[in-house]
Write an enzyme that holds these catalytic residues in place. Structure first.
Site: not given
Length: 267
Positions: A149, A162
């Site tokens: 990401s 995350y």
């Protein structure tokens, strides 16, 4: 005529691709792109219904592997046994499974932290370690493609677990790329920005609930990170994965490729 036939031939004909988190969003788009290029697909995830629907859409060259929990080595081993029985050794591994729950750092419990690290980072370790031996035997043309990401390249507030996990995925990608370079296996990470997936729609709902903003205002909050002012499409991420899986990407190794409209610059 021969050159024309080669140009039109499926680029991944006969190759066996395992995609984790394949039931929806980016994973689904990746599976469809690989299938269109001729790959045989093992579609891994925890829930049968979306995997079975996708397998039926693709046809006989797709297998639904439900109960494939990337945090559980035994579940991985059992799923891989089924995948190999159907299509032989894995040639392309796409580590896509993950979650991105939101919480301020002070409200991030140890249980939440451990859950996200276990799923988003240790899950990549678990599946990759289970598949690496057969990828090394395959050698040239074998691929490991990790879905990281832009959170693995920069930082975002309220998703500390995350962000930490995805930074770990990028680091693992670079380390493993060096270890496997001489075997012919390439290892790369794809780093999407905010992408139009069920995960993002869930985040939008959370923003609306916690802030009282409208859907349009919540969407504007997310798209402001992308200089193009929009969400990335899952198909755009899938096309990047497809390129990395193709024979022409043999020299691309150890890279973290941002698909984010210029939000971040990876070097």
């Amino acid at each position: 005529m021969v050159l024309e036939q080669q140009a039109n031939a499926p680029r991944l004909a006969g190759r066996h691709a395992l995609v984790t988190g394949a039931g929806s969003g980016i994973g689904r788009a990746i599976a469809l792109a690989l299938a269109a290029a001729g790959a045989r697909l093992s579609l891994a995830g925890r829930r049968l219904e979306p995997l079975a629907e996708l397998a039926a859409l693709i046809g006989p060259d797709a297998l639904a592997l439900d109960g494939f929990d990337v945090t559980q080595p035994q579940a991985i081993a059992e799923g891989l046994d089924r995948a190999r029985a159907a299509f032989g050794p894995v040639d392309i591994l796409v580590n896509n499974a993950g979650e991105a729950p939101t919480a301020s750092f002070e409200k991030t419990s140890l249980d939440l932290w451990n859950h996200v690290i276990s799923l988003d980072l240790t899950g990549v370790f678990n599946v990759t370690q289970a598949v690496v031996p057969e990828l090394k035997r395959k050698g040239s043309g074998a691929r490991i493609i990790n879905l990281a990401s832009t959170a693995g390249l920069t930082g975002y507030a309220y998703v500390s677990a995350y962000v930490a996990a995805k930074h770990g995925v990028v680091g693992l990608t670079r380390s493993l790329a060096l270890e496997l370079a001489r075997s012919g296996v390439t290892v790369n990470a794809v780093c999407p920005g905010f992408t139009d997936t069920p995960m993002i729609r869930k985040s939008l709902a959370t923003i609306m609930e916690k802030t009282g903003r409208s859907e349009a205002e919540a969407l504007a909050e997310l798209t402001r990170f992308n200089p193009q002012g929009r969400l990335v499409l899952p198909e755009e991420v899938a096309d990047t994965v497809l390129w990395l899986a193709s024979p022409l990407a043999q020299s691309i190794n150890g890279q973290a490729i941002a698909v984010a409209g210029g939000e971040v610059f990876s070097g």
